[in-house]
Design a protein around this motif. Structure first.
Motif, PDB file in Angstrom:
ATOM      1  N   ALA A 134       0.795  -1.227   0.000  1.00 11.87           N
ATOM      2  CA  ALA A 134       0.000   0.000   0.000  1.00 11.87           C
ATOM      3  C   ALA A 134       0.833   1.286   0.000  1.00 11.87           C
ATOM      4  N   GLN A 135       2.090   1.209   0.427  1.00  8.95           N
ATOM      5  CA  GLN A 135       2.894   2.431   0.599  1.00  8.95           C
ATOM      6  C   GLN A 135       3.824   2.696  -0.585  1.00  8.95           C
ATOM      7  N   ALA A 136       4.279   3.926  -0.674  1.00  8.17           N
ATOM      8  CA  ALA A 136       5.221   4.333  -1.713  1.00  8.17           C
ATOM      9  C   ALA A 136       6.586   3.694  -1.468  1.00  8.17           C
ATOM     10  N   LYS A 137       7.330   3.456  -2.539  1.00  2.00           N
ATOM     11  CA  LYS A 137       8.682   2.910  -2.459  1.00  2.00           C
ATOM     12  C   LYS A 137       9.650   3.983  -2.938  1.00  2.00           C
ATOM     13  N   PHE A 138      10.766   4.127  -2.218  1.00  2.00           N
ATOM     14  CA  PHE A 138      11.754   5.148  -2.550  1.00  2.00           C
ATOM     15  C   PHE A 138      13.155   4.572  -2.530  1.00  2.00           C
ATOM     16  N   MET A 139      14.019   5.168  -3.331  1.00  2.00           N
ATOM     17  CA  MET A 139      15.453   4.951  -3.192  1.00  2.00           C
ATOM     18  C   MET A 139      15.949   6.067  -2.291  1.00  2.00           C
ATOM     19  N   ALA A 140      17.014   5.804  -1.563  1.00  2.00           N
ATOM     20  CA  ALA A 140      17.587   6.834  -0.700  1.00  2.00           C
ATOM     21  C   ALA A 140      18.956   7.217  -1.238  1.00  2.00           C
ATOM     22  N   GLY A 141      19.048   8.438  -1.779  1.00  3.54           N
ATOM     23  CA  GLY A 141      20.327   8.991  -2.209  1.00  3.54           C
ATOM     24  C   GLY A 141      21.012   9.604  -1.004  1.00  3.54           C
ATOM     25  N   VAL A 142      22.256   9.197  -0.753  1.00  3.79           N
ATOM     26  CA  VAL A 142      22.967   9.627   0.451  1.00  3.79           C
ATOM     27  C   VAL A 142      24.273  10.305   0.045  1.00  3.79           C
ATOM     28  N   SER A 175      12.473  15.177   0.796  1.00  2.00           N
ATOM     29  CA  SER A 175      11.575  14.234   0.130  1.00  2.00           C
ATOM     30  C   SER A 175      10.779  15.008  -0.902  1.00  2.00           C
ATOM     31  N   GLY A 176       9.810  14.350  -1.488  1.00  3.20           N
ATOM     32  CA  GLY A 176       8.971  15.021  -2.475  1.00  3.20           C
ATOM     33  C   GLY A 176       9.360  14.694  -3.897  1.00  3.20           C
ATOM     34  N   TYR A 177      10.446  13.954  -4.064  1.00  2.00           N
ATOM     35  CA  TYR A 177      10.830  13.507  -5.394  1.00  2.00           C
ATOM     36  C   TYR A 177       9.987  12.279  -5.736  1.00  2.00           C
TER      37      TYR A 177
END
Length: 155
Positions: free
Chosen positions: A24-32, A96-98
């Motif tokens: 149900a939730q959004a999936k994100f990559m994390a740029g560090v 966030s927001g991308y």
């Protein structure tokens, strides 16, 4: 209806709840990103092979691996790209927001290692004084280097 849904939710518990949440939730990559400084206050900048022409200079950056803590991502990426060892400091950016990623940046301090670039990803690595940054620097990295806050950065 809400009571029924709440009872159903409580009854499924554990792995099934996690799976439902995952779907149900959004999936994100994390740029560090690591803002790496030496004892003289200079910042480590890399000329990245895969970045757009004219904007190839930037801080050591990469994506977090599944289950990896962001601080560990900074340490790993700097070591992979430059051979240098760093200690991470405070969080300096969280955005966030991308569509598919979040961005995280930490201060980091050089603690050792020998500068040896990964020629697949990195064309060049140099230490720069914050008041003498190179042409072609990623504009989003400039405030990090200069210690300027942005609207979504913790103070």
């Amino acid at each position: 209806m809400e009571r029924l849904i709440a009872r159903l939710w409580r009854s499924i518990r554990g792995p099934v709840q996690w799976r439902v949440m995952w779907i149900a939730q959004a999936k994100f990559m994390a740029g560090v990103t690591g803002v790496v400084r030496d004892d003289a206050g200079r910042v480590l900048l890399l000329r990245h092979r895969m970045w757009p022409e004219g904007r190839q200079w930037g801080l050591p950056t990469g994506y977090a691996l599944k289950g990896e803590e962001f601080r560990a991502t900074v340490v790993r990426e700097v070591r992979e790209e430059t051979g240098l060892d760093v200690r991470t400091g405070r969080l300096v950016r969280l955005r966030s927001g991308y569509r598919l990623r979040i961005e995280v940046a930490y201060e980091a301090t050089l603690i050792g290692g020998d500068l040896t670039i990964d020629p697949f990803e990195i064309l060049e690595a140099q230490w720069f004084s914050p008041d003498e940054l190179p042409q072609g620097l990623q504009e989003s990295h400039r405030p990090l280097i200069l210690g300027q806050s942005t609207p979504e950065t913790p103070d």
